[in-house]
Design a protein around this motif. Sequence first.
Motif, PDB file in Angstrom:
ATOM      1  N   ALA A 216       0.833  -1.206   0.000  1.00 10.48           N
ATOM      2  CA  ALA A 216       0.000   0.000   0.000  1.00 10.48           C
ATOM      3  C   ALA A 216       0.866   1.254   0.000  1.00 10.48           C
ATOM      4  N   ALA A 217       1.923   1.265   0.816  1.00  9.89           N
ATOM      5  CA  ALA A 217       2.800   2.432   0.879  1.00  9.89           C
ATOM      6  C   ALA A 217       3.564   2.623  -0.426  1.00  9.89           C
ATOM      7  N   ALA A 218       3.974   1.535  -1.058  1.00 15.53           N
ATOM      8  CA  ALA A 218       4.766   1.636  -2.285  1.00 15.53           C
ATOM      9  C   ALA A 218       3.951   2.164  -3.454  1.00 15.53           C
ATOM     10  N   GLY A 219       2.672   1.796  -3.505  1.00 14.52           N
ATOM     11  CA  GLY A 219       1.858   2.198  -4.655  1.00 14.52           C
ATOM     12  C   GLY A 219       0.814   3.244  -4.380  1.00 14.52           C
ATOM     13  N   GLY A 220       0.679   3.691  -3.105  1.00 13.96           N
ATOM     14  CA  GLY A 220      -0.348   4.668  -2.766  1.00 13.96           C
ATOM     15  C   GLY A 220      -1.743   4.083  -2.731  1.00 13.96           C
ATOM     16  N   HIS A 221      -1.869   2.816  -2.328  1.00 14.82           N
ATOM     17  CA  HIS A 221      -3.150   2.114  -2.360  1.00 14.82           C
ATOM     18  C   HIS A 221      -3.878   2.226  -1.021  1.00 14.82           C
ATOM     19  N   HIS A 222      -5.207   2.138  -1.075  1.00 11.16           N
ATOM     20  CA  HIS A 222      -6.030   2.085   0.123  1.00 11.16           C
ATOM     21  C   HIS A 222      -6.111   0.634   0.606  1.00 11.16           C
ATOM     22  N   ILE A 223      -6.313   0.445   1.917  1.00 10.46           N
ATOM     23  CA  ILE A 223      -6.252  -0.899   2.478  1.00 10.46           C
ATOM     24  C   ILE A 223      -7.287  -1.054   3.582  1.00 10.46           C
ATOM     25  N   LEU A 224      -7.845  -2.250   3.683  1.00 12.29           N
ATOM     26  CA  LEU A 224      -8.776  -2.629   4.750  1.00 12.29           C
ATOM     27  C   LEU A 224      -8.196  -3.829   5.477  1.00 12.29           C
ATOM     28  N   MET A 225      -8.082  -3.734   6.803  1.00 11.25           N
ATOM     29  CA  MET A 225      -7.618  -4.847   7.640  1.00 11.25           C
ATOM     30  C   MET A 225      -8.783  -5.326   8.499  1.00 11.25           C
ATOM     31  N   VAL A 226      -9.053  -6.619   8.440  1.00 12.75           N
ATOM     32  CA  VAL A 226     -10.146  -7.213   9.209  1.00 12.75           C
ATOM     33  C   VAL A 226      -9.559  -8.260  10.137  1.00 12.75           C
ATOM     34  N   ARG A 426       8.843   3.357  -5.328  1.00 11.64           N
ATOM     35  CA  ARG A 426       8.281   4.650  -5.750  1.00 11.64           C
ATOM     36  C   ARG A 426       9.185   5.310  -6.786  1.00 11.64           C
ATOM     37  N   GLY A 427      10.506   5.186  -6.600  1.00 13.22           N
ATOM     38  CA  GLY A 427      11.430   5.766  -7.568  1.00 13.22           C
ATOM     39  C   GLY A 427      11.266   5.160  -8.946  1.00 13.22           C
ATOM     40  N   ALA A 428      11.067   3.829  -9.005  1.00 16.60           N
ATOM     41  CA  ALA A 428      10.845   3.170 -10.293  1.00 16.60           C
ATOM     42  C   ALA A 428       9.559   3.661 -10.942  1.00 16.60           C
ATOM     43  N   ALA A 429       8.504   3.840 -10.123  1.00 17.45           N
ATOM     44  CA  ALA A 429       7.234   4.334 -10.667  1.00 17.45           C
ATOM     45  C   ALA A 429       7.366   5.764 -11.166  1.00 17.45           C
ATOM     46  N   ARG A 430       8.067   6.617 -10.415  1.00 19.29           N
ATOM     47  CA  ARG A 430       8.240   8.016 -10.853  1.00 19.29           C
ATOM     48  C   ARG A 430       9.015   8.090 -12.155  1.00 19.29           C
ATOM     49  N   GLU A 431      10.030   7.251 -12.288  1.00 24.03           N
ATOM     50  CA  GLU A 431      10.806   7.244 -13.535  1.00 24.03           C
ATOM     51  C   GLU A 431       9.938   6.788 -14.705  1.00 24.03           C
ATOM     52  N   ARG A 432       9.092   5.809 -14.457  1.00 29.76           N
ATOM     53  CA  ARG A 432       8.212   5.294 -15.517  1.00 29.76           C
ATOM     54  C   ARG A 432       7.168   6.327 -15.921  1.00 29.76           C
ATOM     55  N   THR A 436       4.191  11.752 -17.600  1.00 28.87           N
ATOM     56  CA  THR A 436       2.780  11.965 -17.285  1.00 28.87           C
ATOM     57  C   THR A 436       2.564  12.797 -16.024  1.00 28.87           C
ATOM     58  N   GLY A 437       3.566  12.814 -15.137  1.00 32.16           N
ATOM     59  CA  GLY A 437       3.422  13.561 -13.888  1.00 32.16           C
ATOM     60  C   GLY A 437       2.812  12.774 -12.751  1.00 32.16           C
ATOM     61  N   TRP A 438       2.482  11.495 -12.967  1.00 37.56           N
ATOM     62  CA  TRP A 438       1.940  10.678 -11.884  1.00 37.56           C
ATOM     63  C   TRP A 438       3.057  10.326 -10.918  1.00 37.56           C
ATOM     64  N   SER A 439       2.752  10.341  -9.646  1.00 44.03           N
ATOM     65  CA  SER A 439       3.773  10.086  -8.632  1.00 44.03           C
ATOM     66  C   SER A 439       3.824   8.636  -8.176  1.00 44.03           C
ATOM     67  N   CYS A 440       2.767   7.866  -8.436  1.00 42.80           N
ATOM     68  CA  CYS A 440       2.731   6.477  -7.975  1.00 42.80           C
ATOM     69  C   CYS A 440       1.738   5.702  -8.834  1.00 42.80           C
ATOM     70  N   ASN A 441       1.716   4.392  -8.649  1.00 43.50           N
ATOM     71  CA  ASN A 441       0.850   3.546  -9.471  1.00 43.50           C
ATOM     72  C   ASN A 441      -0.633   3.817  -9.232  1.00 43.50           C
ATOM     73  N   ALA A 442      -0.983   4.218  -8.026  1.00 42.62           N
ATOM     74  CA  ALA A 442      -2.390   4.478  -7.726  1.00 42.62           C
ATOM     75  C   ALA A 442      -2.948   5.640  -8.533  1.00 42.62           C
ATOM     76  N   ARG A 443      -2.095   6.505  -9.064  1.00 40.14           N
ATOM     77  CA  ARG A 443      -2.545   7.654  -9.854  1.00 40.14           C
ATOM     78  C   ARG A 443      -2.612   7.336 -11.350  1.00 40.14           C
TER      79      ARG A 443
END
Length: 509
Positions: A216-226, A426-432, A436-443
Amino acid sequence: MAIATVLSVGLIGLKAFVVQVQAFVSPGLPYFSIIGLPDASLSEARERVRSACQACGFPWPQTRVTVNLSPASLPKRGSSHDLAIAASVMAASRAIPIDSLERTVVLGELNLDGSVLPVNGLLPIMLRVRERGIQRVVVPAANLGEAGLVEGVEVVGVRHVGELIRMLGGRATVPDLPSAVPDADAGPESMEAAEPPGDMAEVLGQEQAKWALQVAAAGGHHILMVGPPGSGKTMLASRMPGIMCPLDEEAQLEVASIRSLCGTLRRHGITDVPPFEAPHHTSSMASLVGGGTGVAQPGVITRAHRGVLFMDEAPEFSTRALQTLREPLESGFVVLSRAKGSAWYPARFQLVMAANPCPCGMHYGTGERCMCRERDRMRYFGRLSGPILDRIDIQTNLLPVGGLGRDGGGGGEPSAVIRRRVMEARGAARERFAATGWSCNARASGEWLRANTPGQALALVDRALAKELLTLRGADRALRLAWTLADLSGLESPGVGEMEQGIAMRTRL
């Protein structure tokens, strides 16, 4: 008779605008009016300003005094214009030179004894002042630390309105100030240090949940823990800011501006640790998204901008409060409209939800200890509606920890080690996404994901859609998860394994 002009700055949401404060002293019966769409607290400035000026020995004009706040079409609120109003009246009355405050912004709230009190929202105001090229700002002494964070602007701190008059060449009496008035020498170092988040190494077990939080932290994803009570959901969530990427300079100023507006900047200071907000489950809809009379004020989702919004006992939140999160989760901002204007606030946060598996919390494993009826369990978890759950990228189950270990410690990886992996991903995602200006995979957009994901991985998503295991929104979110898993593994693109895991992380089954 003369018209004196002093500059101040107002706020609508986080948007600052320069206000011209013009005072006109004219013949007529004694009367003091403020025009230009002031709110109730600003209209009350008449009594504060009159008393403060008389406290420093200034003889209040026994004629008609009119103060105009321009532009008149924008609403003005708060008490931060008090000092500017006092300065304009004294300049119009020739108590200070009429041109002594040219190209100078004056900010501060006045007490009846003339002491100058600090104001909220100074940081976004200072950024706007620098953008406009204004070289000098007069602020309350208690705000000097905050004002000093913005370079390129001369900042002058005053503790009493009489100090401002003397500084501008006039005569004034400055009484002994009470000890409660902050010292004028307070600087940026007077900011309190933010308390660092706890370490993941302190958490016993729960390796699957730790991995899910890392993704979640690496891609900017939302998470639910049950999981059942005491399984570590809250402990894990509170440590998530420690594994997230540090805030860059732009993000730090953005977060600090929000905290300045909310009056909490001194407690947090300027830090690269993402914010963490955990509202109680009885919180109202207005407290979450923002509200109030006049121009709406920011809520919890704005205070969590660039950080984590943790909703413990998520099914206990009211249905209306949960539904208000749907639009900000997609757009990353919230617009609050009122009769007196609309306020725009950023709300790009990572949502972390925690829930028990049932009302009693014991419906896990064989479920032998659960005392709930089936319909009660369905009603309890059904409060998290389908549209909300569809926006949650990761859903994971937690089970009770089996033992304390040899030394009673957590024994897992420390947050610093996990954070390095997150930063590399995150660095790999920013380079990719550099173009486009997206900062992470979630965007990333669904169009880009479908065009660049290998065909074998896309075939798995098509099969999941055909079986109605995923919605179209869920398919895009599964693709984003697969790309994040690929980044954590050092791969250029996701394969079948990453795609299978991405789809599996969308459901707790």
